[in-house]
Design a protein around this motif. Structure first.
Motif, PDB file in Angstrom:
ATOM      1  N   GLY B 151       0.817  -1.210   0.000  1.00  0.00           N
ATOM      2  CA  GLY B 151       0.000   0.000   0.000  1.00  0.00           C
ATOM      3  C   GLY B 151       0.846   1.254   0.000  1.00  0.00           C
ATOM      4  O   GLY B 151       2.075   1.196   0.026  1.00  0.00           O
ATOM      5  N   GLU B 152       0.176   2.396  -0.015  1.00  0.00           N
ATOM      6  CA  GLU B 152       0.875   3.679  -0.048  1.00  0.00           C
ATOM      7  C   GLU B 152       1.339   4.085   1.346  1.00  0.00           C
ATOM      8  O   GLU B 152       0.607   3.912   2.326  1.00  0.00           O
ATOM      9  CB  GLU B 152      -0.073   4.772  -0.544  1.00  0.00           C
ATOM     10  CG  GLU B 152      -0.508   4.625  -1.985  1.00  0.00           C
ATOM     11  CD  GLU B 152      -1.505   5.719  -2.339  1.00  0.00           C
ATOM     12  OE1 GLU B 152      -1.140   6.626  -3.095  1.00  0.00           O
ATOM     13  OE2 GLU B 152      -2.641   5.673  -1.827  1.00  0.00           O
ATOM     14  N   HIS B 153       2.532   4.624   1.429  1.00  0.00           N
ATOM     15  CA  HIS B 153       3.015   5.207   2.685  1.00  0.00           C
ATOM     16  C   HIS B 153       4.112   6.203   2.362  1.00  0.00           C
ATOM     17  O   HIS B 153       4.683   6.171   1.272  1.00  0.00           O
ATOM     18  CB  HIS B 153       3.474   4.117   3.668  1.00  0.00           C
ATOM     19  CG  HIS B 153       4.373   3.077   3.078  1.00  0.00           C
ATOM     20  ND1 HIS B 153       5.729   3.113   3.222  1.00  0.00           N
ATOM     21  CD2 HIS B 153       4.091   1.974   2.333  1.00  0.00           C
ATOM     22  CE1 HIS B 153       6.253   2.063   2.597  1.00  0.00           C
ATOM     23  NE2 HIS B 153       5.289   1.355   2.052  1.00  0.00           N
ATOM     24  N   ASN B 214       4.551   1.591   8.312  1.00  0.00           N
ATOM     25  CA  ASN B 214       5.010   2.952   8.059  1.00  0.00           C
ATOM     26  C   ASN B 214       3.806   3.891   8.029  1.00  0.00           C
ATOM     27  O   ASN B 214       2.680   3.464   7.832  1.00  0.00           O
ATOM     28  CB  ASN B 214       5.800   3.044   6.739  1.00  0.00           C
ATOM     29  CG  ASN B 214       6.492   4.385   6.588  1.00  0.00           C
ATOM     30  OD1 ASN B 214       6.782   5.057   7.589  1.00  0.00           O
ATOM     31  ND2 ASN B 214       6.747   4.796   5.369  1.00  0.00           N
ATOM     32  N   PHE B 215       4.084   5.167   8.224  1.00  0.00           N
ATOM     33  CA  PHE B 215       3.015   6.160   8.271  1.00  0.00           C
ATOM     34  C   PHE B 215       2.592   6.577   6.862  1.00  0.00           C
ATOM     35  O   PHE B 215       3.428   6.802   5.982  1.00  0.00           O
ATOM     36  CB  PHE B 215       3.494   7.410   9.027  1.00  0.00           C
ATOM     37  CG  PHE B 215       3.863   7.123  10.455  1.00  0.00           C
ATOM     38  CD1 PHE B 215       2.870   6.961  11.418  1.00  0.00           C
ATOM     39  CD2 PHE B 215       5.186   6.987  10.829  1.00  0.00           C
ATOM     40  CE1 PHE B 215       3.205   6.683  12.743  1.00  0.00           C
ATOM     41  CE2 PHE B 215       5.525   6.706  12.154  1.00  0.00           C
ATOM     42  CZ  PHE B 215       4.534   6.557  13.102  1.00  0.00           C
ATOM     43  N   HIS B 216       1.289   6.683   6.696  1.00  0.00           N
ATOM     44  CA  HIS B 216       0.738   7.263   5.468  1.00  0.00           C
ATOM     45  C   HIS B 216      -0.141   8.428   5.870  1.00  0.00           C
ATOM     46  O   HIS B 216      -0.933   8.318   6.801  1.00  0.00           O
ATOM     47  CB  HIS B 216      -0.085   6.214   4.706  1.00  0.00           C
ATOM     48  CG  HIS B 216      -0.660   6.743   3.436  1.00  0.00           C
ATOM     49  ND1 HIS B 216       0.128   7.162   2.393  1.00  0.00           N
ATOM     50  CD2 HIS B 216      -1.933   6.963   3.046  1.00  0.00           C
ATOM     51  CE1 HIS B 216      -0.647   7.608   1.410  1.00  0.00           C
ATOM     52  NE2 HIS B 216      -1.891   7.494   1.796  1.00  0.00           N
TER      53      HIS B 216
END
Lengths: 220, 220
Positions: B151-153, B214-216
């Motif tokens: 996914g996006e992050h 990780n942060f998104h």
């Protein structure tokens, strides 16, 4: 349920309006109700939300079954002290405030920070209150309407009391948070982590030019 | 490109191995190369990565065109002082360290924090270095292989020098970061925000039981 929201700013009013809309009995607590009603901004809001009461911190805390701390973080201990510890015993306090200190200008710093947090300070000062830290990591409109931000994103929970956290979870679900979006970090000490998100939140708001964003922990 | 990675821990080694794999010339800087090679953990890693050199901080800084600060945050200023300011002038320093202070046990606190950051301290101490703070908000394996987390992050950038940030962006793309995942927060002061993510990162690692997250920033 009877909710007392402490604090008359935009955060307190947004949460109070949402609780009112969900059919709860809501009173907002303030230091001096007369003075608050004398502010045209508040008076206008009050007209639009006739179902929401206004009372002193002590009256509000006495009437509320669940309390919401939406005061400025630097004023929270004073507000809760005025609320009178006898009205706080055993109650759940949903702490959505951040200890932002604007005394040095913008951007604010945090106080307490690092080896302490506002949530812990409140819990230490009022040990019979059941403090749950949550919702403090986003704009207040997202707090009560998470669908404003498309896609998955998280709201965090910190607190010592499992039953209190369960009550707060139910409220978050009622606000529209999906179950998978509520991330329990553990005890109240973990509030250091969520309060210390504020510095990047403020800088993201600056870089993006808006506040309609929220953190998602990808891989959680 | 010739890279000097300062610091022999898991973070420095992971970044050095990735740079080596990308075909760059890489030397790791340490206080005493003999002592470092005397550690069996490092010696074994060195055997597996014969292309990566090992040298003193000063030699590494002299040879590197781009420097990576992967020392422990409490040791960064001393390491850079040993690196010799004359070898730092005008160079890009990619600061991936965090000022974690374990002197009080676990979880560590940050020092500096709140009204200062390690990145700013380095930039102030070595004003001719072009400091770019990045990658410090995640596990080192994700730094160099973002696809580990589906996914996006996001990865954040902070720094004063636009050209330096451009070089770092190119490196991030080479590591596998999609362009849309690189979020430029602004000047070096914004590193306060990313360094202060560490407290929640540590508590998330505890709550989730792993570091593959990780942060998104949803809505960015």
């Amino acid at each position: 349920m009877r909710y007392a929201v402490l604090g008359t700013g935009i955060v307190g009013r947004t949460v109070a309006a949402r609780l009112d809309g969900l059919g709860h009995q809501v009173v907002i607590g303030t230091r001096e109700p007369e003075a608050t009603l004398g502010r045209s901004e508040y008076a206008q809001w009050q007209e639009a939300h006739p179902g929401v009461g206004l009372a002193t911190f002590a009256q509000a805390a006495r009437d509320g079954e669940i309390l919401v701390n939406a005061t400025g973080g630097q004023a929270s201990i004073a507000a809760l002290t005025e609320a009178d510890a006898a009205h706080l015993d055993g109650k759940v306090l949903i702490d959505i405030a951040n200890p932002l200190d604007f005394s040095g200008g913008f951007p604010p710093v945090l106080d307490p920070v690092n080896d302490d947090s506002l949530a812990e300070l409140i819990q230490r000062t009022f040990p019979r209150l059941r403090v749950v830290k949550t919702l403090n990591t986003m704009n207040c409109q997202i707090m009560v309407d998470p669908a404003r931000v498309a896609g998955e994103h998280h709201v965090f929970l910190s607190g010592e009391d499992a039953d209190a956290k369960k009550s707060v979870r139910e409220l978050l679900y009622a606000f529209g948070w999906p179950q998978a979006s509520v991330l329990d970090l553990g005890g109240i000490e973990t509030a250091r982590g969520t309060e210390m998100l504020l510095p990047i939140w403020l800088r993201l708001m600056g870089a993006l030019g808006h506040a309609d964003f929220n953190f998602h922990v990808q891989g959680a």
